[in-house]
Design a protein around this motif. Structure first.
Motif, PDB file in Angstrom:
ATOM      1  N   ASP A   1     -10.115   3.139   5.261  1.00 47.30           N
ATOM      2  CA  ASP A   1      -9.926   1.930   4.459  1.00 47.30           C
ATOM      3  C   ASP A   1      -8.481   1.427   4.547  1.00 47.30           C
ATOM      4  O   ASP A   1      -8.244   0.225   4.740  1.00 47.30           O
ATOM      5  N   ILE A   2      -7.508   2.324   4.418  1.00 46.70           N
ATOM      6  CA  ILE A   2      -6.099   1.930   4.474  1.00 46.70           C
ATOM      7  C   ILE A   2      -5.743   1.378   5.852  1.00 46.70           C
ATOM      8  O   ILE A   2      -5.072   0.340   5.976  1.00 46.70           O
ATOM      9  N   ILE A   3      -6.196   2.061   6.900  1.00 44.40           N
ATOM     10  CA  ILE A   3      -5.901   1.616   8.266  1.00 44.40           C
ATOM     11  C   ILE A   3      -6.475   0.236   8.530  1.00 44.40           C
ATOM     12  O   ILE A   3      -5.809  -0.650   9.090  1.00 44.40           O
ATOM     13  N   LEU A   4      -7.721   0.000   8.120  1.00 47.86           N
ATOM     14  CA  LEU A   4      -8.358  -1.304   8.338  1.00 47.86           C
ATOM     15  C   LEU A   4      -7.676  -2.406   7.534  1.00 47.86           C
ATOM     16  O   LEU A   4      -7.484  -3.520   8.030  1.00 47.86           O
ATOM     17  N   LYS A   5      -7.302  -2.115   6.297  1.00 48.48           N
ATOM     18  CA  LYS A   5      -6.619  -3.128   5.482  1.00 48.48           C
ATOM     19  C   LYS A   5      -5.324  -3.583   6.137  1.00 48.48           C
ATOM     20  O   LYS A   5      -4.997  -4.777   6.147  1.00 48.48           O
ATOM     21  N   ILE A   6      -4.590  -2.634   6.676  1.00 50.30           N
ATOM     22  CA  ILE A   6      -3.312  -2.975   7.305  1.00 50.30           C
ATOM     23  C   ILE A   6      -3.530  -3.723   8.612  1.00 50.30           C
ATOM     24  O   ILE A   6      -2.913  -4.769   8.864  1.00 50.30           O
ATOM     25  N   ASN A   7      -4.427  -3.224   9.462  1.00 51.60           N
ATOM     26  CA  ASN A   7      -4.625  -3.858  10.770  1.00 51.60           C
ATOM     27  C   ASN A   7      -5.323  -5.209  10.679  1.00 51.60           C
ATOM     28  O   ASN A   7      -5.202  -6.032  11.587  1.00 51.60           O
ATOM     29  N   GLN A   8      -6.057  -5.443   9.605  1.00 47.17           N
ATOM     30  CA  GLN A   8      -6.737  -6.727   9.438  1.00 47.17           C
ATOM     31  C   GLN A   8      -5.898  -7.730   8.655  1.00 47.17           C
ATOM     32  O   GLN A   8      -6.294  -8.882   8.479  1.00 47.17           O
ATOM     33  N   SER A   9      -4.723  -7.309   8.204  1.00 50.25           N
ATOM     34  CA  SER A   9      -3.843  -8.212   7.465  1.00 50.25           C
ATOM     35  C   SER A   9      -3.060  -9.082   8.446  1.00 50.25           C
ATOM     36  O   SER A   9      -2.865  -8.708   9.604  1.00 50.25           O
TER      37      SER A   9
ATOM     38  N   LEU B   1       0.823  -1.206   0.000  1.00 50.39           N
ATOM     39  CA  LEU B   1       0.000   0.000   0.000  1.00 50.39           C
ATOM     40  C   LEU B   1       0.861   1.262   0.000  1.00 50.39           C
ATOM     41  O   LEU B   1       0.505   2.272  -0.609  1.00 50.39           O
ATOM     42  N   ALA B   2       2.002   1.204   0.674  1.00 47.78           N
ATOM     43  CA  ALA B   2       2.891   2.367   0.750  1.00 47.78           C
ATOM     44  C   ALA B   2       3.465   2.742  -0.609  1.00 47.78           C
ATOM     45  O   ALA B   2       3.885   3.886  -0.817  1.00 47.78           O
ATOM     46  N   GLN B   3       3.483   1.803  -1.537  1.00 46.51           N
ATOM     47  CA  GLN B   3       3.953   2.106  -2.887  1.00 46.51           C
ATOM     48  C   GLN B   3       2.980   3.017  -3.624  1.00 46.51           C
ATOM     49  O   GLN B   3       3.365   3.739  -4.548  1.00 46.51           O
ATOM     50  N   ASP B   4       1.719   3.024  -3.197  1.00 50.84           N
ATOM     51  CA  ASP B   4       0.693   3.845  -3.856  1.00 50.84           C
ATOM     52  C   ASP B   4       0.294   5.078  -3.046  1.00 50.84           C
ATOM     53  O   ASP B   4      -0.238   6.039  -3.616  1.00 50.84           O
TER      54      ASP B   4
ATOM     55  N   ASP C   1       7.940  17.721  11.683  1.00 55.22           N
ATOM     56  CA  ASP C   1       8.587  18.745  10.870  1.00 55.22           C
ATOM     57  C   ASP C   1       7.582  19.185   9.826  1.00 55.22           C
ATOM     58  O   ASP C   1       6.876  18.364   9.238  1.00 55.22           O
ATOM     59  N   GLU C   2       7.493  20.496   9.565  1.00 57.08           N
ATOM     60  CA  GLU C   2       6.539  20.996   8.575  1.00 57.08           C
ATOM     61  C   GLU C   2       6.749  20.350   7.206  1.00 57.08           C
ATOM     62  O   GLU C   2       5.814  20.190   6.426  1.00 57.08           O
ATOM     63  N   GLU C   3       8.002  19.949   6.899  1.00 54.88           N
ATOM     64  CA  GLU C   3       8.270  19.346   5.598  1.00 54.88           C
ATOM     65  C   GLU C   3       7.571  18.005   5.434  1.00 54.88           C
ATOM     66  O   GLU C   3       7.407  17.501   4.330  1.00 54.88           O
ATOM     67  N   ASN C   4       7.154  17.379   6.557  1.00 55.54           N
ATOM     68  CA  ASN C   4       6.460  16.091   6.484  1.00 55.54           C
ATOM     69  C   ASN C   4       5.074  16.210   5.855  1.00 55.54           C
ATOM     70  O   ASN C   4       4.434  15.204   5.565  1.00 55.54           O
ATOM     71  N   ARG C   5       4.612  17.450   5.656  1.00 59.20           N
ATOM     72  CA  ARG C   5       3.239  17.651   5.202  1.00 59.20           C
ATOM     73  C   ARG C   5       3.057  17.517   3.700  1.00 59.20           C
ATOM     74  O   ARG C   5       1.939  17.588   3.205  1.00 59.20           O
ATOM     75  N   SER C   6       4.128  17.314   2.962  1.00 57.22           N
ATOM     76  CA  SER C   6       4.037  17.357   1.502  1.00 57.22           C
ATOM     77  C   SER C   6       3.069  16.321   0.941  1.00 57.22           C
ATOM     78  O   SER C   6       2.458  16.536  -0.096  1.00 57.22           O
ATOM     79  N   ASN C   7       2.915  15.176   1.607  1.00 56.69           N
ATOM     80  CA  ASN C   7       2.038  14.120   1.097  1.00 56.69           C
ATOM     81  C   ASN C   7       0.904  13.814   2.070  1.00 56.69           C
ATOM     82  O   ASN C   7       0.421  12.689   2.139  1.00 56.69           O
ATOM     83  N   ALA C   8       0.490  14.816   2.818  1.00 55.51           N
ATOM     84  CA  ALA C   8      -0.495  14.606   3.871  1.00 55.51           C
ATOM     85  C   ALA C   8      -1.912  14.480   3.318  1.00 55.51           C
ATOM     86  O   ALA C   8      -2.205  14.875   2.191  1.00 55.51           O
ATOM     87  N   VAL C   9      -2.787  13.915   4.145  1.00 50.35           N
ATOM     88  CA  VAL C   9      -4.220  13.861   3.844  1.00 50.35           C
ATOM     89  C   VAL C   9      -4.909  14.892   4.729  1.00 50.35           C
ATOM     90  O   VAL C   9      -4.831  14.809   5.952  1.00 50.35           O
TER      91      VAL C   9
END
Length: 360
Positions: free
Chosen positions: A217-225, A165-168, A182-190
């Motif tokens: 959806d992403i959180i559930l997919k990971i935690n249910q894997s 999932l992290a690839q997408d 760090d403010e720079e972490n926001r570049s790909n934020a939701v």
């Protein structure tokens, strides 16, 4: 007919990539161990592989070392993809296995392999010294001819659910890469947006429904894997410059808390999984929007955002008032209409994952 591959192998070579970076607090030594170096000429390509580990890396703050393998012959130079080693409070990234390929050119025969690096600590950045491999590469007398048969097995890494999932989705990251906010972490934020003067999370407002559904959806997919789990979620609340600054700062905290409450309710994640930050007035976000726009008096606005203090003093206007008085308020009204609504947000900066402990 089996293919013939030329390999230059430095199996037992240890390269101490010693570097020294100056900061306000003095200098610190850094060592990177690079071993198991192999350079392969496969006809029209060069393949480089090696192992890298931080042999000695004493750190008290988050640091990021970027290393770039380079081959050169004095007149030409070609750079392989860079890789990063990240430190956080005396905990370093684990050893890594590097593999990369580039197109072969005639000048590369007899060239030298070097490793260039630089260090970044918070906002400070310094160039580090270059470690040189004192062996010429792609030179026939030193070459070992190795023949590969058709039965040779290719090992393909098996990715976990989270790694796939992290690839997408760029807001997903491995727990081992987590560092301080760090403010720079926001570049790909939701981002989840809020109405003016409100900290109530409305799924139907703007693009909130799509973004909330994506996060859940992403959180559930990971935690249910069976192979992955969510380890940490970083949320920062923000407010726009319009309105009372102190009241808006309170809204920033409430907005971050609202998103945390929503995600806990829909994903059943533990309270301790979340880190909530009050980003206060989003001056950084505003500066980024102005810089990418063609708004009136853009350069003057950027200068005010850069050098004018937030709070006024000694008869001088603060940052917000400087913007409001600039050119009779024309640039401010432009930002009020086009930028401020997107700054009233609760931003999910990063979702971190790790492999389940029982998965090897």
């Amino acid at each position: 007919m089996n293919p013939i591959i030329i390999i230059i192998s430095f199996i037992s070579l240890l390269i101490p990539a010693y570097a020294r970076a100056s900061t306000e607090n003095g200098s610190q030594g850094r060592h990177l161990s690079i071993t198991q170096i192999q350079v392969r000429n496969t006809g029209d390509s060069i393949e480089l592989s090696f192992s890298c580990a931080p042999a000695r890396f004493n750190t008290r703050k988050p640091e990021r070392i970027t290393v770039t393998p380079v081959i050169s012959d004095g007149d030409h130079q070609a750079r392989f993809p860079s890789f990063a080693i990240i430190g956080k409070r005396k905990r370093m990234s684990p050893a890594l296995q590097y593999n990369a390929t580039m197109k072969y050119e005639d000048w590369m025969r007899g060239s030298i392999l070097t490793f260039e690096s630089n260090i970044k600590l918070c906002a400070k950045q310094a160039i580090l010294t270059t470690a040189v491999v004192n062996n010429r590469i792609l030179q026939d007398p030193d070459a070992e001819i190795v023949q590969f048969t058709d039965t040779a097995e290719t090992v393909i890494p098996v990715l976990t659910t989270a790694e796939k999932l992290a690839q997408d989705y760029d807001f997903l990251a491995d727990e081992s890469t987590r560092s301080e906010f760090d403010e720079e972490n926001r570049s790909n934020a939701v981002s989840i947006l809020f109405k003016t003067g409100s900290a109530t999370l409305l799924p139907e407002y703007r693009n909130n429904s799509r973004n909330l559904d994506l996060l859940v959806d992403i959180i559930l997919k990971i935690n249910q894997s069976p192979d992955s789990r969510i380890s940490h979620i970083l949320i920062a609340g923000y407010a726009s410059p319009d309105g009372d600054i102190r009241i808006n700062s309170d809204f920033a905290t409430l907005r971050a808390a609202a998103l945390k409450k929503y995600l806990m309710r829909h994903t059943r994640l533990d309270f301790g999984t979340f880190e909530v930050i009050n980003g206060k007035i989003d001056w950084y976000g505003l500066s980024q929007m102005v810089g990418k726009s063609d708004m009136p008096d853009k350069e003057t606005v950027l200068n005010i955002l850069s050098v004018t203090p937030v709070e006024g003093s000694s008869g001088k206007r603060g940052r917000k008032n400087e913007l409001m008085y600039l050119k009779a308020g024309v640039p401010y009204r432009y930002m009020l209409k086009n930028f401020f609504p997107a700054l009233r947000s609760s931003t999910c900066i990063k979702v971190f994952y790790e492999k389940n402990k029982n998965i090897k």
